[in-house]
Enzyme design. Sequence first.
Site, PDB file in Angstrom:
ATOM      1  N   ILE A 128     -15.687  51.206  -6.586  1.00  0.00           N
ATOM      2  CA  ILE A 128     -15.006  52.064  -7.551  1.00  0.00           C
ATOM      3  C   ILE A 128     -13.855  51.318  -8.211  1.00  0.00           C
ATOM      4  O   ILE A 128     -13.700  51.335  -9.440  1.00  0.00           O
ATOM      5  CB  ILE A 128     -14.478  53.346  -6.873  1.00  0.00           C
ATOM      6  CG1 ILE A 128     -15.638  54.197  -6.352  1.00  0.00           C
ATOM      7  CG2 ILE A 128     -13.628  54.160  -7.838  1.00  0.00           C
ATOM      8  CD1 ILE A 128     -16.505  54.803  -7.419  1.00  0.00           C
ATOM      9  N   SER A 168     -10.867  60.930  -4.138  1.00  0.00           N
ATOM     10  CA  SER A 168     -11.254  61.621  -2.912  1.00  0.00           C
ATOM     11  C   SER A 168     -12.762  61.831  -2.858  1.00  0.00           C
ATOM     12  O   SER A 168     -13.505  61.364  -3.733  1.00  0.00           O
ATOM     13  CB  SER A 168     -10.513  62.951  -2.785  1.00  0.00           C
ATOM     14  OG  SER A 168     -10.668  63.485  -1.478  1.00  0.00           O
ATOM     15  N   LYS A 199     -16.588  64.573   1.495  1.00  0.00           N
ATOM     16  CA  LYS A 199     -16.480  64.600   2.956  1.00  0.00           C
ATOM     17  C   LYS A 199     -15.137  65.149   3.420  1.00  0.00           C
ATOM     18  O   LYS A 199     -14.947  65.413   4.621  1.00  0.00           O
ATOM     19  CB  LYS A 199     -16.737  63.205   3.522  1.00  0.00           C
ATOM     20  CG  LYS A 199     -18.170  62.750   3.315  1.00  0.00           C
ATOM     21  CD  LYS A 199     -18.413  61.334   3.778  1.00  0.00           C
ATOM     22  CE  LYS A 199     -19.878  60.945   3.575  1.00  0.00           C
ATOM     23  NZ  LYS A 199     -20.313  60.969   2.167  1.00  0.00           N
ATOM     24  N   ASN A 237     -21.240  61.290  -3.569  1.00  0.00           N
ATOM     25  CA  ASN A 237     -21.654  59.890  -3.418  1.00  0.00           C
ATOM     26  C   ASN A 237     -21.836  59.220  -4.771  1.00  0.00           C
ATOM     27  O   ASN A 237     -22.174  59.863  -5.750  1.00  0.00           O
ATOM     28  CB  ASN A 237     -22.971  59.814  -2.645  1.00  0.00           C
ATOM     29  CG  ASN A 237     -22.814  60.241  -1.198  1.00  0.00           C
ATOM     30  OD1 ASN A 237     -22.053  61.146  -0.892  1.00  0.00           O
ATOM     31  ND2 ASN A 237     -23.534  59.607  -0.312  1.00  0.00           N
ATOM     32  N   LEU A 239     -24.013  56.172  -6.574  1.00  0.00           N
ATOM     33  CA  LEU A 239     -25.179  55.312  -6.408  1.00  0.00           C
ATOM     34  C   LEU A 239     -24.796  53.853  -6.587  1.00  0.00           C
ATOM     35  O   LEU A 239     -24.204  53.474  -7.593  1.00  0.00           O
ATOM     36  CB  LEU A 239     -26.251  55.680  -7.435  1.00  0.00           C
ATOM     37  CG  LEU A 239     -27.121  56.895  -7.119  1.00  0.00           C
ATOM     38  CD1 LEU A 239     -27.885  57.320  -8.357  1.00  0.00           C
ATOM     39  CD2 LEU A 239     -28.077  56.591  -5.980  1.00  0.00           C
ATOM     40  N   SER A 260     -22.794  51.876  -4.603  1.00  0.00           N
ATOM     41  CA  SER A 260     -21.578  51.325  -4.018  1.00  0.00           C
ATOM     42  C   SER A 260     -21.924  50.507  -2.782  1.00  0.00           C
ATOM     43  O   SER A 260     -22.953  50.708  -2.138  1.00  0.00           O
ATOM     44  CB  SER A 260     -20.602  52.444  -3.656  1.00  0.00           C
ATOM     45  OG  SER A 260     -21.159  53.299  -2.680  1.00  0.00           O
TER      46      SER A 260
END
Length: 509
Positions: free
Chosen positions: A157, A275, A278, A317, A319, A321
Amino acid sequence: MSKIDTNIYIIGAGFAGQMMATELLQKKIFGHVKAFFDDNLELDGKKINGIPVYGPIESINEKVHANVLDEAIIAIPSAQNERIRQIYSILKKSGFIKIKILPSISQVIDGRAHLIQARDIDPLDILGRTPVVISLHESLKYLRGKRVLITGAGGSIGSELARQLLSGGAERLYLFGHGENSIVNIYRELHILQNEGVGEKASVVPIIGDMKDREYVRYIISHTKADIIFHCAAYKHVPMMEENPVACIENNVFGTKNLLEAALDFGVHRFVLISTDKAVEPVSVYGVSKMLSEKLVNSYAQKAGSDQAFMFVRFGNVLGSRGSILPIFKEQIANGGPVTVTDKDMKRFFMTIPEACSLVLQTGGVGENNASYLLDMGEEVSILELAEQVIKFSGLEPYHDIDIKFIGRRKGERNNEPLWLEKENPQKTKYKKILKLTNIPPEGFNLESLLKELEDVCFYNKEKSELYRNRGELIRILRKAVKTLDDFYTENNTEDYNSTLSSSVKVVL
């Protein structure tokens, strides 16, 4: 033996394709531009800069039989995923092994595309929904002339944020990270992109350091005079963090606290925490660490000055990473299989990294102080179906060429991850795919008191030395404070952490 020339075929004769051709003609070292293919039949049979144009794209099969060196570049930044999927299939049937693609239109700024931006096509480009189109040039105006610091800048990211930030007109871009190699990689890549004409000439500054070091963090924030912080850094692999819970809390919670304190004290104007879903009703130590980080952001936002805005952006999620299932699937396929899936019923919300980062950058500009945001992730995706699609993308058949094996859920995993609490009541904003959440105060614990308890485990206190790095005590504290974690551990018969380790390591991880 005669030399085999590389013939390059550009799919799309619009502005992006023409810019690709111009660069290729100028550089002359990558191969010979043989032809354009385009669906605009008015161009069929004409030439652009001496290069013939054929159409429609479906006719590639009739006109081209690619050899092993030939290459195709898909230069249609506005194409929908379904169309990219079709074009990919056509090119594969024509014998192309090397297939590249330009990024989405949201990353092609002011009608400019660059050869350096073309990359090998992968499953991300043809799986799932079409990413939302965001004009980075417009959404990044708030960054012009600013100093921007990215924590975890070498991660998936953080590095994509850095790439997109090149187009924001920032004065300086600080790449903060703990891993030397990952920071070196993105630092070099940004310089290559700039040298090839991508983005603007921001000064890029690499900073190696650890956000757990409170005094160092304060030194960095005060001396860089950062205007905006995008906080991406975190330990995030769920099973690994279940094995190293103290390190997870120390880094993710107290590292975030250090950054927030420094940002508040030294006048950082905008602080954006990345964030995760989870953090919602967490059932893992990692999830708890991100939930506490969200609460910390809300807490410090209440202390912020009139010209400061502290917020978090939550999403599911991404895709592709590092460590996510897509690279793992691709590696397993390359090794001949099997592809491993935890549970046949497991589903996740997915978004591509570029789309998530574009939305995060947009949120950073329009977000308000003490506001919490959620990215609209669309529909859940079956992990089993995703595995099957990735195998097919590789030109193989699931269960015939590559088997799929179910290995069972690991510690801290559940089949479905909720994106929000019912009380958070996500509401649409005027910005597509950005939702605003209602802030929920901590339930079942006092944030300040809980942090004090955790601090005695994470940091050495001579008067409480028996607590230092005691993972069993840490789990006890977390289970007492977070009901969903306690319920999940109880339901899944999770053993006491200390009992599963040898005496030599049980209190030090």
